[in-house]
Design a protein around this motif. Sequence first.
Motif, PDB file in Angstrom:
ATOM      1  N   ASN A 172       2.053  -2.283  -9.891  1.00 38.84           N
ATOM      2  CA  ASN A 172       1.266  -1.840  -8.735  1.00 38.84           C
ATOM      3  C   ASN A 172       1.156  -0.317  -8.767  1.00 38.84           C
ATOM      4  N   SER A 173       0.308   0.160  -9.648  1.00 32.06           N
ATOM      5  CA  SER A 173       0.174   1.609  -9.819  1.00 32.06           C
ATOM      6  C   SER A 173      -0.603   2.257  -8.688  1.00 32.06           C
ATOM      7  N   SER A 174      -1.207   1.450  -7.798  1.00 31.08           N
ATOM      8  CA  SER A 174      -2.023   2.025  -6.722  1.00 31.08           C
ATOM      9  C   SER A 174      -1.221   2.328  -5.464  1.00 31.08           C
ATOM     10  N   LYS A 213       0.842  -1.201   0.000  1.00 29.38           N
ATOM     11  CA  LYS A 213       0.000   0.000   0.000  1.00 29.38           C
ATOM     12  C   LYS A 213       0.874   1.247   0.000  1.00 29.38           C
TER      13      LYS A 213
END
Length: 309
Positions: A115-117, A95
Amino acid sequence: MPSSPSRHLALITGASLALLAGCGSSDSGSDERASSGSDSPSKITVVASTNVYGDIADRIGGGKADVTSIISDPDQDPHSYEADTRTQLALSKAKVVIENGGGYDDFVDRMLKSNSSAEVINAVKVSGRTAPKGGELNEHVWYDFPSVAKVADSIAAALGKAAPDDAATFTKNAEAFKEKLKPLQAKETEIKKKHGGEGIAITEPVPLYLTGASGLVNKTPEEFSKAIEEGDDVSPKVLQDTLALFTDKQVKALVYNEQTSGAQTKKVGGAAKDAGIPVVPVTETLPKGKDYLAWMTSNVDALAGALDK
């Protein structure tokens, strides 16, 4: 200053990516370590490129973050780290990601494409440090306490964004951490009052933010420290000029990066000892058994003690 491609932390290979797709893990023996063995959904998954930032994140998270530090072996040159499928997997689940930036750990950005988030904290960008005019950036911002304070605030903000109900706790923890940085800055000021303007030598630019804040003048030929950092051989003339710093008593101490020691740095260290000039060892990652604050306290105290001799 960023290292040359030959010394950059190695990037994951296409073959490793294929393995990741097939099995999702690797037993390649990387230095990746987790501060918590769980993947508890109640905790914020944080991945730091080194245990320096992992320790700070763990402190600010206060038990509410599951922190993984990718590079954590104090006996290994961080530049020789080879990212693998375990690294990719950890980053894909994060995260919050904390990287140093400035060319130090480029593998993180390459792997984050999946994981662009993730909320990404780039310590060099947060620090505001830039290359001097006509020079190169010193990316070792974890030796710069004002920069570390900014990174702590950024970590608290990122954690608070991931878990809004705990945002006030993260902010409070960051403030407490920053308060503990103040004695370190006070020690730098004390060194500056006693030894400002005195010369020191280095093997690499790793400690220069600390020594600069302490008012010390780096007299090492730039060609020497740059070559050592990039893994290149030092020319005979440059090596001779560096050795003369000790034989001619031009410096009060040698600050020596223990994690990238080689034949030429050992020769410089030997010359310092032969001349009776103290050698102050430093590292790029946390020594075993020490957190960031204890580590930096030891570094500052060792520098002050060497200069007082």
